[in-house]
Motif scaffolding. Structure first.
Motif, PDB file in Angstrom:
ATOM      1  N   ILE A   1      14.252   8.417   1.158  1.00  0.00           N
ATOM      2  CA  ILE A   1      13.272   8.451   0.066  1.00  0.00           C
ATOM      3  C   ILE A   1      11.886   8.183   0.633  1.00  0.00           C
ATOM      4  N   THR A   2      10.880   8.698  -0.056  1.00  0.00           N
ATOM      5  CA  THR A   2       9.481   8.478   0.297  1.00  0.00           C
ATOM      6  C   THR A   2       8.751   8.042  -0.972  1.00  0.00           C
ATOM      7  N   GLY A   3       7.495   7.640  -0.815  1.00  0.00           N
ATOM      8  CA  GLY A   3       6.690   7.285  -1.970  1.00  0.00           C
ATOM      9  C   GLY A   3       6.379   8.507  -2.814  1.00  0.00           C
ATOM     10  N   VAL A   4       6.142   8.266  -4.107  1.00  0.00           N
ATOM     11  CA  VAL A   4       5.879   9.361  -5.041  1.00  0.00           C
ATOM     12  C   VAL A   4       4.524   9.140  -5.716  1.00  0.00           C
ATOM     13  N   MET A   5       3.644  10.118  -5.623  1.00  0.00           N
ATOM     14  CA  MET A   5       2.301  10.018  -6.186  1.00  0.00           C
ATOM     15  C   MET A   5       2.323   9.838  -7.704  1.00  0.00           C
ATOM     16  N   ASP A   6       3.339  10.402  -8.376  1.00  0.00           N
ATOM     17  CA  ASP A   6       3.403  10.354  -9.841  1.00  0.00           C
ATOM     18  C   ASP A   6       3.430   8.938 -10.393  1.00  0.00           C
ATOM     19  N   TYR A   7       3.867   7.962  -9.604  1.00  0.00           N
ATOM     20  CA  TYR A   7       3.982   6.585 -10.087  1.00  0.00           C
ATOM     21  C   TYR A   7       2.750   5.740  -9.780  1.00  0.00           C
ATOM     22  N   ILE A   8       1.724   6.339  -9.194  1.00  0.00           N
ATOM     23  CA  ILE A   8       0.529   5.599  -8.812  1.00  0.00           C
ATOM     24  C   ILE A   8      -0.480   5.617  -9.952  1.00  0.00           C
ATOM     25  N   GLU A   9      -0.991   4.458 -10.300  1.00  0.00           N
ATOM     26  CA  GLU A   9      -2.065   4.339 -11.287  1.00  0.00           C
ATOM     27  C   GLU A   9      -3.254   5.159 -10.771  1.00  0.00           C
ATOM     28  N   PRO A  10      -3.753   6.128 -11.567  1.00  0.00           N
ATOM     29  CA  PRO A  10      -4.825   7.012 -11.076  1.00  0.00           C
ATOM     30  C   PRO A  10      -6.047   6.285 -10.507  1.00  0.00           C
ATOM     31  N   SER A  11      -6.417   5.167 -11.098  1.00  0.00           N
ATOM     32  CA  SER A  11      -7.602   4.443 -10.612  1.00  0.00           C
ATOM     33  C   SER A  11      -7.365   3.793  -9.252  1.00  0.00           C
ATOM     34  N   TRP A  12      -6.099   3.722  -8.816  1.00  0.00           N
ATOM     35  CA  TRP A  12      -5.774   3.129  -7.523  1.00  0.00           C
ATOM     36  C   TRP A  12      -5.572   4.170  -6.432  1.00  0.00           C
ATOM     37  N   LEU A  13      -5.689   5.435  -6.763  1.00  0.00           N
ATOM     38  CA  LEU A  13      -5.373   6.492  -5.802  1.00  0.00           C
ATOM     39  C   LEU A  13      -6.217   6.406  -4.528  1.00  0.00           C
ATOM     40  N   SER A  14      -7.510   6.115  -4.668  1.00  0.00           N
ATOM     41  CA  SER A  14      -8.360   6.016  -3.470  1.00  0.00           C
ATOM     42  C   SER A  14      -7.930   4.835  -2.594  1.00  0.00           C
TER      43      SER A  14
ATOM     44  N   TRP B   1      -6.663   4.952   1.278  1.00  0.00           N
ATOM     45  CA  TRP B   1      -7.182   4.061   2.324  1.00  0.00           C
ATOM     46  C   TRP B   1      -6.011   3.437   3.085  1.00  0.00           C
ATOM     47  N   MET B   2      -5.006   2.931   2.362  1.00  0.00           N
ATOM     48  CA  MET B   2      -3.842   2.320   3.016  1.00  0.00           C
ATOM     49  C   MET B   2      -3.105   3.345   3.874  1.00  0.00           C
TER      50      MET B   2
ATOM     51  N   ALA C   1       7.217   0.472  12.788  1.00  0.00           N
ATOM     52  CA  ALA C   1       7.324   1.491  11.736  1.00  0.00           C
ATOM     53  C   ALA C   1       6.882   0.982  10.374  1.00  0.00           C
ATOM     54  N   GLY C   2       6.496  -0.290  10.293  1.00  0.00           N
ATOM     55  CA  GLY C   2       6.060  -0.858   9.031  1.00  0.00           C
ATOM     56  C   GLY C   2       4.739  -1.585   9.207  1.00  0.00           C
ATOM     57  N   LEU C   3       3.851  -1.438   8.237  1.00  0.00           N
ATOM     58  CA  LEU C   3       2.547  -2.101   8.284  1.00  0.00           C
ATOM     59  C   LEU C   3       2.546  -3.258   7.294  1.00  0.00           C
ATOM     60  N   LEU C   4       2.385  -4.482   7.806  1.00  0.00           N
ATOM     61  CA  LEU C   4       2.377  -5.673   6.971  1.00  0.00           C
ATOM     62  C   LEU C   4       0.952  -5.998   6.526  1.00  0.00           C
ATOM     63  N   SER C   5       0.829  -6.481   5.289  1.00  0.00           N
ATOM     64  CA  SER C   5      -0.479  -6.880   4.775  1.00  0.00           C
ATOM     65  C   SER C   5      -0.316  -7.958   3.715  1.00  0.00           C
ATOM     66  N   ASP C   6      -1.394  -8.686   3.495  1.00  0.00           N
ATOM     67  CA  ASP C   6      -1.427  -9.773   2.520  1.00  0.00           C
ATOM     68  C   ASP C   6      -1.493  -9.173   1.119  1.00  0.00           C
ATOM     69  N   PHE C   7      -0.459  -9.407   0.313  1.00  0.00           N
ATOM     70  CA  PHE C   7      -0.373  -8.817  -1.018  1.00  0.00           C
ATOM     71  C   PHE C   7      -1.515  -9.272  -1.922  1.00  0.00           C
ATOM     72  N   THR C   8      -1.867 -10.541  -1.887  1.00  0.00           N
ATOM     73  CA  THR C   8      -2.948 -11.045  -2.737  1.00  0.00           C
ATOM     74  C   THR C   8      -4.276 -10.405  -2.345  1.00  0.00           C
ATOM     75  N   LEU C   9      -4.544 -10.336  -1.042  1.00  0.00           N
ATOM     76  CA  LEU C   9      -5.805  -9.743  -0.588  1.00  0.00           C
ATOM     77  C   LEU C   9      -5.844  -8.234  -0.797  1.00  0.00           C
ATOM     78  N   TRP C  10      -4.696  -7.588  -0.916  1.00  0.00           N
ATOM     79  CA  TRP C  10      -4.625  -6.150  -1.226  1.00  0.00           C
ATOM     80  C   TRP C  10      -5.351  -5.855  -2.540  1.00  0.00           C
ATOM     81  N   HIS C  11      -5.428  -6.840  -3.432  1.00  0.00           N
ATOM     82  CA  HIS C  11      -6.112  -6.628  -4.710  1.00  0.00           C
ATOM     83  C   HIS C  11      -7.622  -6.434  -4.539  1.00  0.00           C
ATOM     84  N   TYR C  12      -8.167  -6.904  -3.414  1.00  0.00           N
ATOM     85  CA  TYR C  12      -9.577  -6.605  -3.124  1.00  0.00           C
ATOM     86  C   TYR C  12      -9.746  -5.109  -2.908  1.00  0.00           C
ATOM     87  N   VAL C  13      -8.782  -4.496  -2.260  1.00  0.00           N
ATOM     88  CA  VAL C  13      -8.830  -3.051  -2.022  1.00  0.00           C
ATOM     89  C   VAL C  13      -8.632  -2.310  -3.343  1.00  0.00           C
ATOM     90  N   LEU C  14      -7.613  -2.703  -4.105  1.00  0.00           N
ATOM     91  CA  LEU C  14      -7.321  -2.030  -5.380  1.00  0.00           C
ATOM     92  C   LEU C  14      -8.514  -2.064  -6.332  1.00  0.00           C
TER      93      LEU C  14
END
Length: 198
Positions: free
Chosen positions: A21-34, A38-39, A97-110
């Motif tokens: 399985i891979t990620g699916v664009m249909d489930y992404i909130e449109p305002s978060w697409l950019s 970036w990710m 094969a996996g990129l780790l990141s801080d979930f709380t700080l990810w909200h700065y990007v979102l």
């Protein structure tokens, strides 16, 4: 490394049927697409290109709540919409094969926020923005290239899991750490737990 991903039962069926399985664009909130794009660029730069074009990430947890609660607790709400049947898949993943990141700080990007070095840096940046009569989170991207670049560069700190600053970030053992991968293959799966979202 061991990761956990929360998926719908439909995704689990697809994984069993197709082996991947891979990620699916249909489930992404449109305002978060950019932010997702970036990710995805960060993933390309840090762990390599996807196996085929136009893949969106599969999201997983490396450390759901803290180092003491790494595996997502299915008794908690918010994993999926209420009453949706889902699965928590535990799987192994090569560290490269996996990129780790801080979930709380990810909200700065979102939210297109500037991620400051300190509270003093935050105040200085806000003052700089106010002089221009703009706000950096209402104009996306910010019309001044220099400011836009400064905001985007600040986000790199989400990948430094040892970075912690009072009032901004917490020590690594307290963090919620997410992982993004290009695809999940059936041979990576260690276990699967079915649940109904609360």
């Amino acid at each position: 490394m061991i990761l956990w991903t929360i998926q719908t039962e439909e995704a689990w069926e697809q994984l069993n049927k197709k082996g991947c399985i891979t990620g699916v664009m249909d489930y992404i909130e449109p305002s978060w697409l950019s932010s997702y794009h970036w990710m995805m660029q960060q993933m390309k730069d840090r762990i390599g290109s996807p196996p085929c074009k136009h893949l969106f990430p599969v999201w997983a947890w490396y450390q759901w709540d803290s180092s003491n609660r790494k595996k997502p607790d299915l008794r908690s709400a918010g994993h999926l919409p209420k009453n949706v049947k889902g699965v928590r898949i535990e799987f192994s993943c090569d560290k490269n094969a996996g990129l780790l990141s801080d979930f709380t700080l990810w909200h700065y990007v979102l939210n297109y926020w500037y991620l400051p070095e300190s509270m003093a840096d935050d105040e200085k940046f806000d003052a700089e923005i106010k002089k221009q009569g703009t706000t950096y989170f209402e104009a996306k991207p910010h019309p001044t290239p220099k400011i836009h670049q400064k905001i985007v560069r600040s986000w790199n700190k989400i990948f430094d899991l040892d970075w912690d600053k009072t009032d901004i970030s917490v020590p690594k053992y307290q963090k919620s750490i997410q992982a993004t991968i290009w695809q999940l293959r059936m041979e990576q799966v260690r276990s699967c737990k079915h649940f109904k979202a609360r």
